[in-house]
Scaffold this active site. Structure first.
Site, mmCIF file in Angstrom:
data_model
loop_
_atom_site.group_PDB
_atom_site.id
_atom_site.type_symbol
_atom_site.label_atom_id
_atom_site.label_comp_id
_atom_site.label_asym_id
_atom_site.label_seq_id
_atom_site.Cartn_x
_atom_site.Cartn_y
_atom_site.Cartn_z
ATOM 1 N N LYS A 1 0.838 -1.193 0.000
ATOM 2 C CA LYS A 1 0.000 0.000 0.000
ATOM 3 C C LYS A 1 0.877 1.248 0.000
ATOM 4 C CE LYS A 1 -3.813 -2.174 0.042
ATOM 5 N NZ LYS A 1 -4.857 -1.991 -0.970
ATOM 6 N N ASP B 1 -0.195 -0.073 -4.530
ATOM 7 C CA ASP B 1 -1.630 0.195 -4.590
ATOM 8 C C ASP B 1 -1.928 1.453 -3.781
ATOM 9 O OD1 ASP B 1 -4.363 0.179 -4.589
ATOM 10 O OD2 ASP B 1 -4.600 -1.832 -3.748
ATOM 11 N N GLU C 1 -1.372 0.593 -8.932
ATOM 12 C CA GLU C 1 -2.809 0.302 -8.839
ATOM 13 C C GLU C 1 -3.591 1.470 -8.262
ATOM 14 O OE1 GLU C 1 -3.621 -3.661 -7.506
ATOM 15 O OE2 GLU C 1 -5.383 -3.058 -6.369
ATOM 16 N N GLU D 1 -11.303 -2.504 -9.394
ATOM 17 C CA GLU D 1 -11.912 -3.355 -8.366
ATOM 18 C C GLU D 1 -13.251 -2.790 -7.911
ATOM 19 O OE1 GLU D 1 -8.541 -2.597 -5.563
ATOM 20 O OE2 GLU D 1 -10.129 -2.408 -4.087
ATOM 21 N N ASP E 1 -13.597 -7.986 -9.729
ATOM 22 C CA ASP E 1 -13.692 -8.928 -8.614
ATOM 23 C C ASP E 1 -14.895 -9.829 -8.884
ATOM 24 O OD1 ASP E 1 -14.420 -10.089 -6.069
ATOM 25 O OD2 ASP E 1 -13.074 -8.639 -5.121
ATOM 26 N N HIS F 1 -9.220 -8.885 -9.073
ATOM 27 C CA HIS F 1 -9.088 -8.474 -7.676
ATOM 28 C C HIS F 1 -9.696 -9.576 -6.803
ATOM 29 C CE1 HIS F 1 -10.938 -6.299 -4.132
ATOM 30 N NE2 HIS F 1 -9.732 -5.759 -4.101
ATOM 31 N N GLU G 1 -4.485 -12.755 -6.826
ATOM 32 C CA GLU G 1 -4.289 -11.885 -5.653
ATOM 33 C C GLU G 1 -4.600 -12.709 -4.404
ATOM 34 O OE1 GLU G 1 -6.490 -8.158 -5.436
ATOM 35 O OE2 GLU G 1 -5.208 -7.559 -3.747
#
Ligand code: CA
Length: 380
Positions: free
Chosen positions: A169, A198, A224, A250, A273, A300, A333
């Protein structure tokens, strides 16, 4: 002909020991989901999962969808999808309503597989691969006094476990600090481990381009959600300006939502997702759209073992992008944050070995649900 006899929702929530946050700012103190259970008149049970607030998904299913499902043939999975979508689209055609439909779609595919005695991937095109490489999603923000150290320690742990790729992150409100933390992680793990970042859409276009130029120097695989998902022109600008691959999606839903992303080439990689974007049926269509536009599809996943299994079947049946002598297959993922529904909800958890996860081979989703976990963590 099998007929749907009942549709039940199990909203579940479990506290976690070490709350964590991302650039979005709120603290994750619990993990939860809306688990969907559909039973047929011949006694087969299919399981699905809806992404997002569990009681919202449950409300759509209980008040709008379940009565439309009773008595129908589960093999009419796409007929049912279109019926549910058209029933609700005048009131909104994306968001939680599609998440609720996703849980139903996955549960129907689980039933179709169990009725046919085949794993789902054999029924949606076949098996391009029997195992997938996975990446560890983690490196959230936990201890605000040790943000660099904790990220390095966590990344080294994943490297030791054999993960070939890690996603961290970013978005700490200070681009210099973000870069320092990414640099520290990049230096602490071997060069051959792929590293992604991300941002959970925390930057403006200008900030994303600025930090993106620095990320390009650090051997980062993809960037991301640099900016907010509504701004497709902004995504196009960021994607075309930077050399690094831009990923997102996502929080997008259905073939129509993804059509607008891929037709404009607003992203290099889309991340639908299966528990949110419309289920396995819809994600197959989304992937076909993406491939037709030269956009990569890397789903995702952030859910229980049900969502994880559904994602694995989807990945098994996804063609190489592009096909070649030594293709780079899509990654799974595999988030590593605390989540009892990923680890305990099936009698045999889905695990990786040196970064490889086997595609389930049992009928349907190929997992056996432990109902005690549903009872233990039931919300209402
Ligand atoms: Ca993400």
């Amino acid at each position: 002909m099998p007929k749907i006899k009942s549709v039940k929702c199990h909203p579940v929530s479990a506290p976690i020991e070490r709350p964590f946050t991302s650039s979005r700012g709120w603290l994750y103190k619990t993990r939860g989901s809306c688990i969907v259970e559909i039973e047929t008149n011949d006694g087969l049970v299919g399981w699905g999962e809806c992404y997002g607030p569990a009681l919202v998904a449950k409300s759509y299913i209980d008040t709008q969808f379940s009565s439309r499902l009773i008595g129908r043939d589960p093999f009419d999975v796409e007929v049912i999808w279109e019926d549910l979508y058209n029933r609700m689209k005048d009131y909104g055609s994306s968001g939680m309503v599609i998440s609720a439909m996703s849980g139903i779609d996955i549960a129907l595919w689980d039933i179709i597989g169990k009725e046919s005695r085949k794993p789902i991937h054999k029924l949606i095109g076949g098996c391009f691969r029997s195992e997938v490489q996975c990446y560890a999603t983690g490196l959230y923000f936990i201890d605000m006094d040790r943000l660099v150290e904790e990220a390095v320690e966590e990344a080294c742990g994943y490297a030791d476990e054999g993960f070939p790729a890690i996603k961290m992150k970013i978005g700490l409100g200070d681009i210099r600090f973000d870069i320092r933390r990414v640099e520290a992680v990049r230096k602490s793990i071997p060069d051959n481990i792929r590293l992604m970042v991300d941002a959970n859409h925390c930057y403006s276009v200008a900030q994303a381009i600025r930090i993106g130029r620095e990320l390009e120097q650090l051997n980062i695989e993809w960037f991301e959600e640099p900016i907010s998902p509504e701004d497709l022109d902004g995504y196009t600008e960021v994607s075309r300006t930077l050399d690094i691959a831009i990923a997102g999606g996502e929080n997008e839903f259905t073939r129509w939502g993804f059509r607008d992303i891929v037709a404009r080439k607003a992203m290099d990689i889309i991340q639908p997702d299966v528990c949110a974007a419309g289920g396995i049926s819809e994600c197959r269509k989304i992937a076909a759209l993406a491939l037709a536009h030269g956009v990569e599809c890397v789903p995702h996943a952030w859910g229980s073992v049900i969502g994880l299994a559904a994602t694995l079947h989807f990945l098994a049946a996804l063609p190489d992008q592009p096909p070649s002598f030594k293709p780079m297959p899509p990654l799974l993922e595999f988030e590593q944050c605390e989540n009892p529904f990923r680890d305990l909800l099936s009698r045999e958890p889905i695990t990786h070995r040196s970064g490889l996860v086997q595609i389930p081979t049992g009928d349907g989703l190929g997992i056996e649900i432990d109902r005690h976990i549903l009872e233990r963590f039931r919300v209402s």
